[in-house]
Design a protein around this motif. Structure first.
Motif, PDB file in Angstrom:
ATOM      1  N   HIS A  17       0.811  -1.215   0.000  1.00 35.01           N
ATOM      2  CA  HIS A  17       0.000   0.000   0.000  1.00 35.01           C
ATOM      3  C   HIS A  17       0.848   1.271   0.000  1.00 35.01           C
ATOM      4  N   LEU A  18       2.155   1.129   0.291  1.00 34.02           N
ATOM      5  CA  LEU A  18       3.032   2.291   0.402  1.00 34.02           C
ATOM      6  C   LEU A  18       3.976   2.461  -0.772  1.00 34.02           C
ATOM      7  N   LEU A  19       4.450   1.371  -1.332  1.00 37.93           N
ATOM      8  CA  LEU A  19       5.475   1.452  -2.371  1.00 37.93           C
ATOM      9  C   LEU A  19       5.010   2.274  -3.565  1.00 37.93           C
ATOM     10  N   ASP A  20       5.871   3.219  -3.961  1.00 41.87           N
ATOM     11  CA  ASP A  20       5.648   4.103  -5.102  1.00 41.87           C
ATOM     12  C   ASP A  20       4.523   5.117  -4.885  1.00 41.87           C
ATOM     13  N   ARG A  21       3.979   5.184  -3.673  1.00 40.55           N
ATOM     14  CA  ARG A  21       2.998   6.221  -3.358  1.00 40.55           C
ATOM     15  C   ARG A  21       3.724   7.465  -2.865  1.00 40.55           C
ATOM     16  N   ARG A  22       3.154   8.621  -3.167  1.00 41.65           N
ATOM     17  CA  ARG A  22       3.701   9.869  -2.648  1.00 41.65           C
ATOM     18  C   ARG A  22       2.955  10.271  -1.380  1.00 41.65           C
ATOM     19  N   VAL A  23       3.689  10.872  -0.478  1.00 37.40           N
ATOM     20  CA  VAL A  23       3.105  11.362   0.761  1.00 37.40           C
ATOM     21  C   VAL A  23       2.473  12.724   0.479  1.00 37.40           C
ATOM     22  N   THR A  24       1.184  12.822   0.715  1.00 37.48           N
ATOM     23  CA  THR A  24       0.487  14.083   0.467  1.00 37.48           C
ATOM     24  C   THR A  24       0.387  14.945   1.715  1.00 37.48           C
ATOM     25  N   ASP A  25       0.453  14.326   2.890  1.00 40.90           N
ATOM     26  CA  ASP A  25       0.353  15.088   4.133  1.00 40.90           C
ATOM     27  C   ASP A  25       0.809  14.208   5.290  1.00 40.90           C
ATOM     28  N   VAL A  26       1.238  14.846   6.355  1.00 42.01           N
ATOM     29  CA  VAL A  26       1.579  14.142   7.601  1.00 42.01           C
ATOM     30  C   VAL A  26       0.826  14.850   8.720  1.00 42.01           C
ATOM     31  N   VAL A  27      -0.069  14.101   9.372  1.00 39.30           N
ATOM     32  CA  VAL A  27      -0.884  14.659  10.459  1.00 39.30           C
ATOM     33  C   VAL A  27      -0.395  14.065  11.776  1.00 39.30           C
ATOM     34  N   VAL A  28       0.161  14.911  12.618  1.00 40.85           N
ATOM     35  CA  VAL A  28       0.663  14.478  13.929  1.00 40.85           C
ATOM     36  C   VAL A  28      -0.298  14.999  14.999  1.00 40.85           C
ATOM     37  N   ARG A  29      -1.023  14.094  15.619  1.00 42.46           N
ATOM     38  CA  ARG A  29      -1.967  14.481  16.672  1.00 42.46           C
ATOM     39  C   ARG A  29      -1.313  14.473  18.046  1.00 42.46           C
ATOM     40  N   GLU A  30      -0.313  13.616  18.203  1.00 45.22           N
ATOM     41  CA  GLU A  30       0.413  13.526  19.468  1.00 45.22           C
ATOM     42  C   GLU A  30       1.880  13.241  19.154  1.00 45.22           C
ATOM     43  N   ALA A  31       2.722  14.211  19.452  1.00 47.34           N
ATOM     44  CA  ALA A  31       4.151  14.082  19.128  1.00 47.34           C
ATOM     45  C   ALA A  31       4.964  13.478  20.256  1.00 47.34           C
ATOM     46  N   ARG A  32       4.351  13.329  21.429  1.00 45.02           N
ATOM     47  CA  ARG A  32       5.104  12.872  22.603  1.00 45.02           C
ATOM     48  C   ARG A  32       5.111  11.344  22.682  1.00 45.02           C
ATOM     49  N   LEU A  33       5.916  10.752  21.825  1.00 42.10           N
ATOM     50  CA  LEU A  33       6.122   9.311  21.895  1.00 42.10           C
ATOM     51  C   LEU A  33       7.373   9.053  22.725  1.00 42.10           C
ATOM     52  N   ARG A  34       7.987   7.879  22.568  1.00 43.84           N
ATOM     53  CA  ARG A  34       9.180   7.591  23.373  1.00 43.84           C
ATOM     54  C   ARG A  34      10.242   8.662  23.181  1.00 43.84           C
ATOM     55  N   TRP A  35      10.413   9.067  21.925  1.00 44.11           N
ATOM     56  CA  TRP A  35      11.191  10.256  21.588  1.00 44.11           C
ATOM     57  C   TRP A  35      10.254  11.165  20.814  1.00 44.11           C
ATOM     58  N   PRO A  36      10.309  12.486  21.034  1.00 43.40           N
ATOM     59  CA  PRO A  36       9.387  13.382  20.340  1.00 43.40           C
ATOM     60  C   PRO A  36       9.505  13.255  18.824  1.00 43.40           C
ATOM     61  N   ILE A  37       8.357  13.234  18.159  1.00 40.69           N
ATOM     62  CA  ILE A  37       8.359  13.243  16.701  1.00 40.69           C
ATOM     63  C   ILE A  37       8.935  14.575  16.242  1.00 40.69           C
ATOM     64  N   PRO A  38       9.900  14.577  15.328  1.00 38.59           N
ATOM     65  CA  PRO A  38      10.519  15.838  14.896  1.00 38.59           C
ATOM     66  C   PRO A  38       9.483  16.807  14.335  1.00 38.59           C
ATOM     67  N   SER A  39       9.607  18.063  14.710  1.00 39.86           N
ATOM     68  CA  SER A  39       8.673  19.075  14.213  1.00 39.86           C
ATOM     69  C   SER A  39       8.828  19.283  12.709  1.00 39.86           C
ATOM     70  N   THR A  40       9.953  18.851  12.163  1.00 38.36           N
ATOM     71  CA  THR A  40      10.224  19.010  10.736  1.00 38.36           C
ATOM     72  C   THR A  40       9.767  17.814   9.901  1.00 38.36           C
ATOM     73  N   LEU A  41       9.143  16.824  10.538  1.00 40.61           N
ATOM     74  CA  LEU A  41       8.800  15.601   9.815  1.00 40.61           C
ATOM     75  C   LEU A  41       7.892  15.878   8.623  1.00 40.61           C
ATOM     76  N   LYS A  42       6.871  16.695   8.814  1.00 41.92           N
ATOM     77  CA  LYS A  42       5.933  16.963   7.728  1.00 41.92           C
ATOM     78  C   LYS A  42       6.649  17.590   6.540  1.00 41.92           C
ATOM     79  N   ALA A  43       7.465  18.586   6.798  1.00 41.89           N
ATOM     80  CA  ALA A  43       8.172  19.264   5.711  1.00 41.89           C
ATOM     81  C   ALA A  43       9.148  18.324   5.014  1.00 41.89           C
TER      82      ALA A  43
END
Length: 271
Positions: A17-43
């Motif tokens: 379902h992922l191979l050769d697909r382009r990412v159109t958006d990244v929605v982060v509802r909760e960034a506080r996982l074991r390590w914080p999700i980088p604020s630059t991930l979407k960009a």
């Protein structure tokens, strides 16, 4: 905690379902996982085409031309392929939305998982750099186990679960592999003969391959990418069977704590 077969089952499930697909958006509802999700991930990830979906130990790698997303399921994490416009449930912390209207959704009630980003070779990332060989690769054999075991007084099960020696052999599969090899998990690693380490390496491969083919072990928190559980638990011979008769000799299965992990073994079959 999901172990190598569960992670590999997930990889195989989501990859088509992922191979050769382009990412159109990244929605982060909760960034506080074991390590914080980088604020630059979407960009970093938005607009990128997913070129490969790989596994390294218990980590999933989503490779793009710009870099690699590193995913870990932690203790309770799971990934689903869902419609991008479907309403998130509680603990659905991240959606990676794709062309075609679908999304990869990270669900993690305990928030011990991780979603990180690197522009460098992921093998050099601090989380992966010190990992040993894959247990299903040519780099893993009895000679490697014996080399690391030389002089060790710690239990052989601890050696098998050391990610610097071999990756991905967690608690369940270490117990099962040692049972098949006939090795007492409490035995000092340095007191196991070379021929027995060769047998152990073979058993590790057998157990993991069977678990992957069965879809992973059913654990309280783990389900596959489509929401169905794995089914290897029906084949467990010692793990979780304390007090029950050994399926080989009938002796009661024993339980002991080694390195703070519950360990199960047959006192008759394992020496």
């Amino acid at each position: 905690m999901p172990e190598l077969p569960e992670v590999e089952t997930t990889r195989r499930g989501i990859a088509p379902h992922l191979l050769d697909r382009r990412v159109t958006d990244v929605v982060v509802r909760e960034a506080r996982l074991r390590w914080p999700i980088p604020s630059t991930l979407k960009a970093s990830l938005q607009g990128q085409r997913i070129q490969a979906v790989e596994r390294r130990g218990k980590y999933l790698l989503l490779r793009t031309a710009a870099g690699t997303a590193i995913l870990h399921l932690g203790m309770s994490g799971s990934l689903r392929i869902v419609s991008a416009d479907s309403l998130p449930a509680r603990h659905d912390h991240v959606d990676i939305r794709l062309t075609g209207g679908m999304a990869l959704r990270l669900h993690d009630p305990r928030r011990f998982g991780a979603l990180l980003w690197t522009q460098d070779d992921p093998e050099s990332h601090p989380l992966l750099a010190s990992l040993g060989p894959e247990p299903l690769s040519d780099g893993f054999d009895g000679a490697r186990l014996q080399a690391y075991a030389r002089g060790r007084r710690s239990p052989v099960k601890a050696l098998l679960m050391d990610g610097r020696v071999v990756v991905g052999v967690g608690n369940i599969y270490a117990s099962e592999s040692l049972f098949r090899a006939g090795i007492d998990p409490r035995r000092a690693a340095g007191r196991v003969a070379a021929v027995r380490y060769e047998r152990l390496a073979t058993c590790v491969r057998e157990v993991l391959i069977e678990a992957i083919e069965a879809g992973g072990t059913t654990l309280r928190d783990f389900v596959r990418e489509d929401g169905r559980p794995g089914y290897f638990s029906v084949s467990l011979r010692v793990y979780g069977r304390a007090g029950q008769p050994c399926l080989v000799c009938g002796t009661g299965i024993q339980a002991v704590v080694l390195a703070q992990r519950n360990t199960f073994y047959c006192p008759s079959c394992q020496r």
